[in-house]
Design a protein around this motif. Structure first.
Motif, PDB file in Angstrom:
ATOM      1  N   PRO A  50       0.807  -1.225   0.000  1.00 34.77           N
ATOM      2  CA  PRO A  50       0.000   0.000   0.000  1.00 34.77           C
ATOM      3  C   PRO A  50       0.835   1.268   0.000  1.00 34.77           C
ATOM      4  N   VAL A  51       1.993   1.228   0.631  1.00 29.14           N
ATOM      5  CA  VAL A  51       2.862   2.416   0.635  1.00 29.14           C
ATOM      6  C   VAL A  51       3.326   2.727  -0.783  1.00 29.14           C
ATOM      7  N   ALA A  52       3.765   1.706  -1.505  1.00 29.62           N
ATOM      8  CA  ALA A  52       4.197   1.913  -2.891  1.00 29.62           C
ATOM      9  C   ALA A  52       3.023   2.335  -3.770  1.00 29.62           C
ATOM     10  N   GLY A  53       1.844   1.776  -3.493  1.00 24.57           N
ATOM     11  CA  GLY A  53       0.668   2.169  -4.270  1.00 24.57           C
ATOM     12  C   GLY A  53       0.346   3.642  -4.101  1.00 24.57           C
ATOM     13  N   VAL A  54       0.387   4.119  -2.867  1.00 26.16           N
ATOM     14  CA  VAL A  54       0.142   5.540  -2.609  1.00 26.16           C
ATOM     15  C   VAL A  54       1.205   6.399  -3.285  1.00 26.16           C
ATOM     16  N   LEU A  55       2.444   5.971  -3.191  1.00 28.97           N
ATOM     17  CA  LEU A  55       3.544   6.735  -3.787  1.00 28.97           C
ATOM     18  C   LEU A  55       3.373   6.844  -5.300  1.00 28.97           C
ATOM     19  N   LEU A  56       3.064   5.746  -5.948  1.00 24.90           N
ATOM     20  CA  LEU A  56       2.925   5.760  -7.406  1.00 24.90           C
ATOM     21  C   LEU A  56       1.694   6.545  -7.845  1.00 24.90           C
ATOM     22  N   LEU A  57       0.585   6.385  -7.125  1.00 29.48           N
ATOM     23  CA  LEU A  57      -0.641   7.097  -7.493  1.00 29.48           C
ATOM     24  C   LEU A  57      -0.459   8.605  -7.350  1.00 29.48           C
ATOM     25  N   LEU A  58       0.020   9.042  -6.185  1.00 28.63           N
ATOM     26  CA  LEU A  58       0.194  10.474  -5.967  1.00 28.63           C
ATOM     27  C   LEU A  58       1.337  11.037  -6.791  1.00 28.63           C
ATOM     28  N   GLY A 139       7.403   1.854 -12.652  1.00 37.56           N
ATOM     29  CA  GLY A 139       6.550   1.357 -11.578  1.00 37.56           C
ATOM     30  C   GLY A 139       7.065   0.090 -10.916  1.00 37.56           C
ATOM     31  N   PRO A 140       7.451  -0.949 -11.688  1.00 39.87           N
ATOM     32  CA  PRO A 140       7.955  -2.174 -11.054  1.00 39.87           C
ATOM     33  C   PRO A 140       9.199  -1.934 -10.205  1.00 39.87           C
ATOM     34  N   ALA A 141      10.079  -1.028 -10.662  1.00 38.06           N
ATOM     35  CA  ALA A 141      11.286  -0.735  -9.897  1.00 38.06           C
ATOM     36  C   ALA A 141      10.940   0.001  -8.609  1.00 38.06           C
ATOM     37  N   VAL A 142       9.975   0.917  -8.667  1.00 34.10           N
ATOM     38  CA  VAL A 142       9.541   1.627  -7.466  1.00 34.10           C
ATOM     39  C   VAL A 142       8.958   0.642  -6.449  1.00 34.10           C
ATOM     40  N   LEU A 143       8.106  -0.256  -6.919  1.00 38.15           N
ATOM     41  CA  LEU A 143       7.527  -1.265  -6.032  1.00 38.15           C
ATOM     42  C   LEU A 143       8.622  -2.128  -5.425  1.00 38.15           C
ATOM     43  N   ALA A 144       9.570  -2.562  -6.238  1.00 43.19           N
ATOM     44  CA  ALA A 144      10.661  -3.398  -5.728  1.00 43.19           C
ATOM     45  C   ALA A 144      11.498  -2.651  -4.700  1.00 43.19           C
ATOM     46  N   ALA A 145      11.713  -1.363  -4.915  1.00 41.37           N
ATOM     47  CA  ALA A 145      12.518  -0.574  -3.980  1.00 41.37           C
ATOM     48  C   ALA A 145      11.821  -0.442  -2.626  1.00 41.37           C
ATOM     49  N   VAL A 147       9.399  -2.358  -1.405  1.00 41.69           N
ATOM     50  CA  VAL A 147       9.317  -3.692  -0.788  1.00 41.69           C
ATOM     51  C   VAL A 147      10.663  -4.076  -0.182  1.00 41.69           C
ATOM     52  N   THR A 148      11.737  -3.812  -0.913  1.00 45.13           N
ATOM     53  CA  THR A 148      13.069  -4.151  -0.422  1.00 45.13           C
ATOM     54  C   THR A 148      13.392  -3.415   0.872  1.00 45.13           C
ATOM     55  N   ALA A 149      13.175  -2.102   0.885  1.00 46.32           N
ATOM     56  CA  ALA A 149      13.506  -1.316   2.076  1.00 46.32           C
ATOM     57  C   ALA A 149      12.661  -1.731   3.270  1.00 46.32           C
ATOM     58  N   SER A 150      11.363  -1.939   3.048  1.00 43.59           N
ATOM     59  CA  SER A 150      10.477  -2.307   4.144  1.00 43.59           C
ATOM     60  C   SER A 150      10.794  -3.705   4.669  1.00 43.59           C
ATOM     61  N   ALA A 151      11.040  -4.652   3.769  1.00 46.00           N
ATOM     62  CA  ALA A 151      11.392  -6.009   4.201  1.00 46.00           C
ATOM     63  C   ALA A 151      12.748  -6.023   4.902  1.00 46.00           C
ATOM     64  N   ALA A 152      13.700  -5.267   4.372  1.00 52.87           N
ATOM     65  CA  ALA A 152      15.027  -5.226   4.989  1.00 52.87           C
ATOM     66  C   ALA A 152      14.969  -4.617   6.386  1.00 52.87           C
ATOM     67  N   GLY A 153      14.103  -3.597   6.558  1.00 49.80           N
ATOM     68  CA  GLY A 153      13.970  -2.997   7.881  1.00 49.80           C
ATOM     69  C   GLY A 153      13.534  -4.021   8.909  1.00 49.80           C
ATOM     70  N   ARG A 154      12.571  -4.879   8.547  1.00 46.99           N
ATOM     71  CA  ARG A 154      12.114  -5.925   9.476  1.00 46.99           C
ATOM     72  C   ARG A 154      13.128  -7.058   9.569  1.00 46.99           C
ATOM     73  N   LEU A 155      13.940  -7.244   8.535  1.00 46.15           N
ATOM     74  CA  LEU A 155      15.024  -8.210   8.621  1.00 46.15           C
ATOM     75  C   LEU A 155      16.039  -7.772   9.682  1.00 46.15           C
ATOM     76  N   GLY A 156      16.126  -6.453   9.903  1.00 41.57           N
ATOM     77  CA  GLY A 156      16.958  -5.968  10.996  1.00 41.57           C
ATOM     78  C   GLY A 156      16.485  -6.498  12.344  1.00 41.57           C
ATOM     79  N   VAL A 157      15.180  -6.695  12.493  1.00 40.51           N
ATOM     80  CA  VAL A 157      14.626  -7.293  13.710  1.00 40.51           C
ATOM     81  C   VAL A 157      15.026  -8.761  13.809  1.00 40.51           C
ATOM     82  N   ALA A 197      15.851  -7.374  -3.840  1.00 37.50           N
ATOM     83  CA  ALA A 197      16.459  -6.075  -4.133  1.00 37.50           C
ATOM     84  C   ALA A 197      17.017  -5.966  -5.543  1.00 37.50           C
ATOM     85  N   VAL A 198      17.165  -7.081  -6.239  1.00 42.07           N
ATOM     86  CA  VAL A 198      17.806  -7.047  -7.559  1.00 42.07           C
ATOM     87  C   VAL A 198      17.083  -6.123  -8.536  1.00 42.07           C
ATOM     88  N   PRO A 199      15.735  -6.180  -8.676  1.00 46.28           N
ATOM     89  CA  PRO A 199      15.064  -5.313  -9.662  1.00 46.28           C
ATOM     90  C   PRO A 199      14.825  -3.885  -9.166  1.00 46.28           C
TER      91      PRO A 199
END
Length: 257
Positions: A50-58, A139-145, A147-157, A197-199
């Motif tokens: 949803p965060v990426a969706g809001v970013l791309l839409l706005l 768009g796909p690269a924005v979504l991947a970015a 997703v990568t940052a958000s998943a990596a942040g929780r990977l820190g946990v 993170a590759v794409p």
């Protein structure tokens, strides 16, 4: 406990810990907590959609900075701002130069000190600036970015909850989850998020994985320092790790080659 039940209870615990999702918790014990912390990156990836969706839409309707600011706001709302609160409390404790129980007492105070305020402002500014830089990409690269940052942040946990890392207090979230994640789950999480993170940077496929691994390395160094200062991890330390790694990954993704 059967594996399917443990995974189900762990998923519910991960959702209630990291999101505002109105999910009824199942069994809560250290085994379930370990599963939840191992699944944390998956929750981060789901939050990113949803965060990426809001970013791309706005981003197609208004200025990049506005779109980025709203996206960061949505991210904070979806997590009740708990990670940001943890960041502020942790930085206040570090800024006090106190150790052990004295530092933990500062973290328990409901107010935010000057160190915490500065940390919040800087982290939010960097996240907004990075997302504003990303929003004009494919768009796909924005979504991947995102997703990568958000998943990596929780990977820190997940990293902070690995075996051998103690809890700072005998009670609370830190005591429940400290030392519950085994090496296989941690390595699997790192491998999956690195592949995600590759794409994220289409013309430099190595940049996303490098950003993830660098952010995790910084988080590991900071975690070691926090364990020395506090005696172990707390819920606030986990929240700080989420924001630190997320921000560092975003910065790594927008660096120009």
């Amino acid at each position: 406990m059967p594996a399917d039940r443990r995974i189900g209870d762990g998923a519910r615990l991960a959702l209630t810990t990291f999101t505002v999702a109105p999910v009824r918790p199942g069994r809560v014990d250290r085994a379930t907590a370990g599963t939840a912390m191992a699944l944390a990156p998956l929750v981060g990836a789901l939050l990113a959609v949803p965060v990426a969706g809001v970013l791309l839409l706005l981003g197609s309707l208004t200025a990049p900075l506005v779109a980025a600011a709203v996206a960061v706001t949505v991210s904070a709302l979806l997590t009740r701002g708990l990670h940001l609160d943890g960041l502020a409390d942790t930085v206040d404790a570090l800024g006090s130069y106190r150790r052990g129980p004295a530092a933990l007492e500062i973290m328990k105070k409901p107010d935010v000190g000057p160190f915490g305020v500065v940390a919040l402002v800087l982290v939010l500014l960097m996240q907004v600036a990075a997302l504003a830089e990303l929003v004009d990409g494919p768009g796909p690269a924005v979504l991947a970015a995102v997703v990568t940052a958000s998943a990596a942040g929780r990977l820190g946990v997940t990293l902070a909850c690995r075996r051998g890392v103690p809890a700072a207090r005998p009670e609370g979230l830190g005591a429940l989850v400290a030392g519950t994640v085994g090496p296989v789950a941690l390595v699997a999480g790192i491998a999956v998020v690195t592949l995600l993170a590759v794409p994220a940077v289409p013309d430099r496929p190595w940049q996303g994985p490098l950003a993830v691994l660098t952010a995790l390395a910084v988080a590991a160094v900071l975690l070691r320092h926090l364990v020395r200062r506090l005696g172990g991890i707390t819920g606030d330390v986990l929240g700080a790790g989420v924001e630190l790694v997320t921000t560092l990954v975003y910065l790594g993704l927008v660096l120009s080659g």
